[in-house]
Design an enzyme around this catalytic site. Structure first.
Site, short mmCIF file in Angstrom:
data_model
loop_
_atom_site.label_atom_id
_atom_site.label_comp_id
_atom_site.label_asym_id
_atom_site.label_seq_id
_atom_site.Cartn_x
_atom_site.Cartn_y
_atom_site.Cartn_z
CE LYS A 164 -7.16 3.36 -10.25
NZ LYS A 164 -5.84 2.78 -9.90
NE ARG A 174 -4.48 9.32 -9.83
CZ ARG A 174 -4.68 8.37 -10.74
NH1 ARG A 174 -5.77 8.37 -11.46
NH2 ARG A 174 -3.79 7.43 -10.89
NE ARG A 234 -0.23 -0.20 -16.20
CZ ARG A 234 -0.90 0.66 -15.44
NH1 ARG A 234 -2.15 0.42 -15.08
NH2 ARG A 234 -0.31 1.76 -15.02
NE ARG A 292 0.24 4.17 -17.87
CZ ARG A 292 -0.70 4.31 -16.95
NH1 ARG A 292 -1.83 3.63 -17.05
NH2 ARG A 292 -0.53 5.12 -15.93
NE ARG A 315 1.73 5.95 -11.89
CZ ARG A 315 1.68 4.81 -12.58
NH1 ARG A 315 2.77 4.22 -12.97
NH2 ARG A 315 0.51 4.28 -12.87
P1 ADP Z 1 -3.07 4.18 -13.00
O1 ADP Z 1 -4.18 3.52 -13.78
O2 ADP Z 1 -1.80 3.40 -13.08
O3 ADP Z 1 -3.48 4.52 -11.61
P2 ADP Z 1 -3.74 6.49 -14.47
O4 ADP Z 1 -3.75 6.07 -15.91
O5 ADP Z 1 -5.02 6.59 -13.77
O6 ADP Z 1 -2.74 5.55 -13.70
O7 ADP Z 1 -3.01 7.89 -14.32
C1 ADP Z 1 -1.79 8.16 -14.95
C2 ADP Z 1 -1.37 9.59 -14.63
O8 ADP Z 1 -2.35 10.52 -15.14
C3 ADP Z 1 -1.29 9.92 -13.14
O9 ADP Z 1 -0.03 9.56 -12.59
C4 ADP Z 1 -1.47 11.45 -13.16
O10 ADP Z 1 -0.29 12.12 -13.61
C5 ADP Z 1 -2.52 11.61 -14.25
N1 ADP Z 1 -3.90 11.58 -13.70
C6 ADP Z 1 -4.83 10.60 -13.87
N2 ADP Z 1 -5.97 10.91 -13.23
C7 ADP Z 1 -5.76 12.12 -12.63
C8 ADP Z 1 -6.55 12.97 -11.80
N3 ADP Z 1 -7.82 12.66 -11.44
N4 ADP Z 1 -5.99 14.13 -11.36
C9 ADP Z 1 -4.75 14.46 -11.70
N5 ADP Z 1 -3.95 13.72 -12.47
C10 ADP Z 1 -4.44 12.55 -12.93
P1 ADP Z 2 -5.00 0.30 -12.53
O1 ADP Z 2 -6.00 0.74 -13.59
O2 ADP Z 2 -5.59 0.30 -11.15
O3 ADP Z 2 -3.73 1.04 -12.62
P2 ADP Z 2 -4.69 -2.13 -14.16
O4 ADP Z 2 -6.07 -2.66 -14.37
O5 ADP Z 2 -4.04 -1.42 -15.30
O6 ADP Z 2 -4.67 -1.23 -12.80
O7 ADP Z 2 -3.78 -3.36 -13.68
C1 ADP Z 2 -2.38 -3.20 -13.44
C2 ADP Z 2 -1.62 -4.46 -13.94
O8 ADP Z 2 -1.97 -5.57 -13.11
C3 ADP Z 2 -1.99 -4.87 -15.38
O9 ADP Z 2 -0.83 -5.36 -16.01
C4 ADP Z 2 -3.06 -5.96 -15.19
O10 ADP Z 2 -3.03 -6.91 -16.26
C5 ADP Z 2 -2.62 -6.60 -13.88
N1 ADP Z 2 -3.76 -7.07 -13.05
C6 ADP Z 2 -4.95 -6.46 -12.86
N2 ADP Z 2 -5.74 -7.16 -11.99
C7 ADP Z 2 -4.99 -8.24 -11.61
C8 ADP Z 2 -5.22 -9.34 -10.72
N3 ADP Z 2 -6.37 -9.46 -10.03
N4 ADP Z 2 -4.22 -10.24 -10.57
C9 ADP Z 2 -3.05 -10.10 -11.25
N5 ADP Z 2 -2.78 -9.09 -12.09
C10 ADP Z 2 -3.72 -8.17 -12.29
#
Ligand code: ADP
Ligand code: ADP
Length: 223
Positions: free
Chosen positions: A16, A91, A130, A162, A173
Site C-alpha cells: 500500500k 481498518r 522491509r 520498524r 497483525r
Molecule cells: P502496514 O503499512 O504494515 O499495514 P501501518 O503503518 O499501516 O502498517 O500501521 C502500523 C500500526 O499502526 C498498526 O499495526 C496499528 O497499530 C496502527 N494503525 C494504523 N492505522 C490504523 C487505523 N486505521 N486504526 C487503528 N490503528 C491503526
Molecule cells: P504496506 O504499506 O501495505 O504495509 P509496503 O509498501 O510498505 O506495504 O511494502 C512492504 C514491503 O514489501 C516493503 O519492503 C516493500 O519494499 C516491499 N514491496 C512492496 N511491493 C512489492 C512488490 N510488488 N514486490 C516485492 N516487494 C514489494
C-alpha cells in the site's frame, strides 16, 4: 478536473505504501498515511503518541476514538479538497462508517477502493525484509534495495527496521487484518467500489494496473 477520493486496502506488507506514494504524486492527490501519522506522534512523544505506542508495538489496532477524528480532520483539510489517497484507514467497519458519514456531510463521495491482495506466507517475507527511512520512504533488502546499503536514496539518512516488523508481531497483525479489516472488502464490494489487484506482481506491474484502473475511474466520473 473532478475530485478523486480513493482508499488503499490490503494486508500489512501488501504494498500500500509503495503504491500509495506513486499514485498520490501521479494523480496530485493528498496522501494520508495513518501509520506514518501515528509513528510521528510516537516519535514526538505527544499525548496521542504515548497512548498509541503500546497498541502499535503489540500489532493491535489503536482504539477508534484516537484514530477516527485524527484522520477525518486530514480529509477535511484544504489540501485534500481535490481528492485523497487514504492508506491504512479505514481498518474496521466502524472506521468505514465514520468515513462515510464525514464524506456525506461534506457532500463528497468515495470513487474507488483499491484492494492489493497478497497471501499470508508472502507477507512474512515482505515485512521481515522491509526497511524504512525516517521520512517514510520504503525499501526491501531483496526486492527494492537502496543504492547504498542501509541508507536512504534521497537524503542518505540511516534506514531502520520498524519495531512491529518482527515475526511474532507480523503474525499478530495478519490476524487483526483478517478479523477486523477484511470485512471492509465486502462492505465496499457490495457498493460496487472495490477494485482488486494482484500484489504479488512486481512493483511496476502493480503500479501499471492501478494507473489503468484509476484512469478508468476518472473517465467514469467525468461522464
Ligand atoms: P502496514 O503499512 O504494515 O499495514 P501501518 O503503518 O499501516 O502498517 O500501521 C502500523 C500500526 O499502526 C498498526 O499495526 C496499528 O497499530 C496502527 N494503525 C494504523 N492505522 C490504523 C487505523 N486505521 N486504526 C487503528 N490503528 C491503526
Ligand atoms: P504496506 O504499506 O501495505 O504495509 P509496503 O509498501 O510498505 O506495504 O511494502 C512492504 C514491503 O514489501 C516493503 O519492503 C516493500 O519494499 C516491499 N514491496 C512492496 N511491493 C512489492 C512488490 N510488488 N514486490 C516485492 N516487494 C514489494
Amino acid at each position: 478536473m473532478a475530485e478523486l477520493n480513493l482508499i488503499l486496502l490490503g494486508p500489512p506488507g501488501a504494498g500500500k505504501g509503495t503504491q500509495g506514494e506513486r499514485l498520490a504524486s501521479d494523480q496530485s492527490l493528498a496522501y494520508i498515511v495513518t501509520g506514518d501519522i501515528l509513528r510521528a506522534a510516537v516519535r514526538e512523544g505527544s499525548d496521542l503518541g504515548l497512548k498509541a505506542k503500546g497498541f502499535m508495538d503489540a500489532g493491535e489496532l489503536v482504539p477508534d476514538e484516537l484514530v477516527i477524528d485524527l484522520i477525518l480532520e486530514r480529509v477535511r483539510r484544504d489540501d485534500a479538497a481535490d481528492g485523497f489517497v487514504l492508506d491504512g484507514f479505514p481498518r474496521n467497519i466502524a472506521q468505514g462508517e465514520a468515513l462515510d458519514a464525514a464524506l456525506a456531510e461534506l457532500g463528497r463521495d468515495l470513487n474507488g477502493v483499491l484492494l492489493i491482495d497478497v497471501a499470508d506466507e508472502e507477507i512474512v517475507r515482505r515485512l521481515s525484509g522491509r526497511r524504512v527511512s525516517a521520512s517514510g520512504r520504503i525499501y526491501h533488502l531483496e526486492f527494492s534495495p537502496p543504492q547504498v546499503e542501509g541508507k536512504d536514496d534521497v537524503d542518505g539518512s540511516p534506514l531502520i527496521q520498524r519495531d512491529d516488523d518482527q515475526p511474532d508481531t507480523i503474525r499478530k497483525r495478519l490476524g487483526v487484518y483478517h478479523e477486523q479489516t477484511e470485512p471492509l472488502v465486502e462492505y465496499y464490494e457490495s457498493r460496487g467500489l472495490l477494485r482488486r489487484f494482484d500484489g504479488t506482481a512486481s512493483v511496476e506491474e502493480v503500479e501499471g494496473h492501478i494507473r489503468k484502473t484509476v484512469s478508468t475511474l476518472r473517465l467514469e466520473d467525468s461522464i
